[in-house]
Design a protein around this motif. Structure first.
Motif, mmCIF file in Angstrom:
data_model
loop_
_atom_site.group_PDB
_atom_site.id
_atom_site.type_symbol
_atom_site.label_atom_id
_atom_site.label_comp_id
_atom_site.label_asym_id
_atom_site.label_seq_id
_atom_site.Cartn_x
_atom_site.Cartn_y
_atom_site.Cartn_z
ATOM 1 N N ASN A 104 44.390 -2.026 -36.760
ATOM 2 C CA ASN A 104 43.714 -1.300 -37.828
ATOM 3 C C ASN A 104 43.571 -2.215 -39.040
ATOM 4 N N LEU A 105 42.323 -2.446 -39.451
ATOM 5 C CA LEU A 105 42.039 -3.303 -40.606
ATOM 6 C C LEU A 105 41.719 -2.437 -41.818
ATOM 7 N N ARG A 106 42.480 -2.630 -42.883
ATOM 8 C CA ARG A 106 42.240 -1.898 -44.129
ATOM 9 C C ARG A 106 42.131 -2.866 -45.302
ATOM 10 N N LEU A 131 43.968 -7.748 -47.142
ATOM 11 C CA LEU A 131 43.573 -7.146 -45.874
ATOM 12 C C LEU A 131 44.833 -6.793 -45.092
ATOM 13 N N VAL A 133 46.568 -5.495 -41.765
ATOM 14 C CA VAL A 133 46.342 -5.349 -40.328
ATOM 15 C C VAL A 133 47.550 -4.599 -39.770
ATOM 16 N N ALA A 174 45.477 -10.690 -37.057
ATOM 17 C CA ALA A 174 45.734 -10.940 -38.480
ATOM 18 C C ALA A 174 45.615 -12.418 -38.822
ATOM 19 N N ALA A 177 42.063 -13.539 -39.021
ATOM 20 C CA ALA A 177 41.470 -13.074 -40.276
ATOM 21 C C ALA A 177 41.906 -13.967 -41.437
ATOM 22 N N VAL A 238 46.464 -11.633 -46.249
ATOM 23 C CA VAL A 238 46.470 -10.804 -45.040
ATOM 24 C C VAL A 238 47.913 -10.394 -44.763
ATOM 25 N N SER A 265 38.103 1.651 -43.224
ATOM 26 C CA SER A 265 38.999 0.990 -42.289
ATOM 27 C C SER A 265 38.298 0.792 -40.959
ATOM 28 N N HIS A 307 31.786 -6.000 -37.720
ATOM 29 C CA HIS A 307 32.778 -6.303 -36.695
ATOM 30 C C HIS A 307 32.336 -5.955 -35.277
#
Length: 355
Positions: A104-106, A131, A133, A174, A177, A238, A265, A307
Motif C-alpha cells: 500500500n503506497l500512501r 511515501l 509503503v 519501497a 521507490a 520512503v 493511496s 502505476h
C-alpha cells in the motif's frame, strides 16, 4: 491506450466522489485519445444489502480482469452491529487478498496553499514529502484469531505472523521507490519487543544490503516514529513497515496536510490490477449532502494512470490541475477554514477547467 477500469463507489460519500473522478478520467481519455471502458460494481455495505456478501463474485470477477480499480469507501453505522454475520470492511480485506495487493503506497505531501490548514506549525510542515509503503496482506489483520475461556473469563487472541518472503517483496517495492526519489529508506518495526519485528528487521536489512546498498537506510522503532512524524517529518523519504504499524502511522501522517480529503493511496501486487482509493472513510454523516471533498479520489485516479497504466504525463496533469485549483482558492467545506466553500460537483468542475 485501451484500458478496462472498474469503479467501486461503495458506501457513504463513495458514489459522490467516484463520480467526479470518473469525469476526470473520461476527460483525460478524450484529450489524449485513450479508450477507457468503465465497469461499476458493489463492495462493502451496499453489496451486503444487495447480495448478502461484501465482495460478491459479480464484483470480484471483473476486478480480476481489470487494468485498474478505483474504490470510493466502505462502511457506515448501518452495518456496525458487532454481532452481524459479516461487515463491509471484510470486502476490502478480501479484495486485497484475492488480488494479491500486498503493498500500500500512501504519499504525504502538503500543498503549499494549505500549509496553514495543518495542525502543526508551518516550520515543521514545509518541505514534507513522505511515501509510506505499508505491507497489506499479512501481519495481525490476517493472522489466526480466537476467543476462549481462560480461568473462567473470556479472552481474545490475534496472531501476528510474517514470512521472510512477505517482508522481502514489500521492502523491494519501497526500495525501488526510494531509488527514484531521495535515496533514503526507513524501516519501522518493534524489534525490541516483538519476535515478528526481529524477523522483519533482519530480512529488510538483508534485502537492502544485497540489492540496494546505495540507499541511505535506517531503522526506527514504531513508537519513536510516531513522535518523529510530528516533530521532524522532513527527515523521512520512503518509509516501509508492516500492516498494523502502517495502518496507524499513515493515519497519523495523513493529518500533516490538514485534511484527509487530500490524500490518495495505491494498493499494488506483483501482477494484475492495482486498487486505488482515497484514504478517508465513507463519512456517512455527510453522505448525500454534496459537500464531500473529491480531490483525494481524483488524485487516486492519477495514481492509477501512473502505476497501472504507465500514463505518467496524464497523471502529472491531474496532479497539477488539483494544485492549481487549490492555489486559486477553491475549497470544499473540510478545507475552507470557516470561509466560503463549494460543493463536491463544483470542485470536480474546477479540476476539469484546470485540465
Amino acid at each position: 491506450m485501451r484500458a478496462n477500469l472498474v469503479l467501486l463507489p461503495g458506501d457513504g460519500i463513495g458514489p459522490e466522489i467516484v463520480a467526479e473522478a470518473e469525469k476526470v478520467l473520461r476527460h483525460i481519455a478524450s484529450e489524449h485519445g485513450h479508450d477507457f471502458e468503465f465497469t461499476t460494481g458493489e463492495i462493502g455495505g451496499c453489496a451486503i444489502d444487495a447480495y448478502g456478501d461484501p465482495l460478491p463474485d459479480k464484483t470480484l470477477d471483473p476486478c480480476r480482469n481489470a487494468d485498474g480499480i478505483l474504490l470510493g469507501a466502505v462502511g457506515g453505522p448501518k452495518w456496525d452491529d458487532p454481532n452481524a454475520k459479516t461487515r463491509p470492511e471484510v470486502g476490502l480485506l478480501k479484495i486485497r487478498k484475492e488480488l494479491g495487493l500486498f503493498a500500500n503506497l500512501r504519499p504525504i505531501k502538503p500543498y503549499s496553499a494549505l500549509i496553514d490548514a495543518s495542525p502543526l506549525k508551518r516550520s515543521i510542515i514545509e518541505g514534507v514529502d513522505i511515501l509510506f509503503v505499508r505491507e497489506l496482506t499479512g501481519g495481525i489483520y490476517f493472522g489466526a484469531s480466537r476467543t476462549e475461556q481462560i480461568d473462567g473469563e473470556e479472552a481474545a487472541t490475534n496472531e501476528m505472523t510474517y514470512r521472510v518472503s512477505e517482508v522481502e517483496r514489500v521492502v523491494r517495492v519501497a526500495a525501488r521507490a526510494a531509488q527514484t526519489r531521495r535515496q533514503h529508506l526507513t524501516s519501522v518495526d518493534k524489534a525490541n519487543v516483538l519476535e515478528v519485528s526481529r524477523l522483519w528487521r533482519r530480512t529488510a536489512k538483508s534485502v537492502v544490503d544485497k540489492e540496494f546498498s546505495e540507499l541511505n537506510y535506517d531503522v526506527v522503532l514504531v513508537d519513536a516514529m510516531a513522535m518523529h512524524l510530528i516533530s521532524r517529518p522532513r527527515d523521512f523519504d520512503v518509509v516501509v513497515t508492516g500492516n498494523l504499524f502502517g495502518d496507524i502511522l499513515t493515519d497519523e501522517g495523513s493529518m500533516l496536510p490538514g485534511s484527509l480529503g487530500l490524500l490518495p493511496s495505491a494498493s499494488l501486487g506483483e501482477d494484475g490490477p492495482g486498487l486505488y482509493e482515497p484514504i478517508h472513510g465513507s463519512a456517512p454523516d455527510i453522505a448525500g449532502k454534496g459537500i464531500a471533498n473529491p480531490l483525494a479520489t481524483i488524485l487516486a485516479a492519477a495514481m492509477m494512470l501512473r502505476h497501472s497504466l504507465g500514463l505518467q504525463t496524464e497523471a502529472d496533469q491531474i496532479d497539477a490541475a488539483v494544485e492549481k485549483v487549490l492555489n486559486d482558492g477553491h475549497r470544499t467545506k473540510d478545507i475552507a477554514a470557516g470561509g466560503s466553500a463549494i460543493n463536491t460537483t463544483q470542485m470536480g468542475e474546477e479540476v476539469l477547467k484546470a485540465l
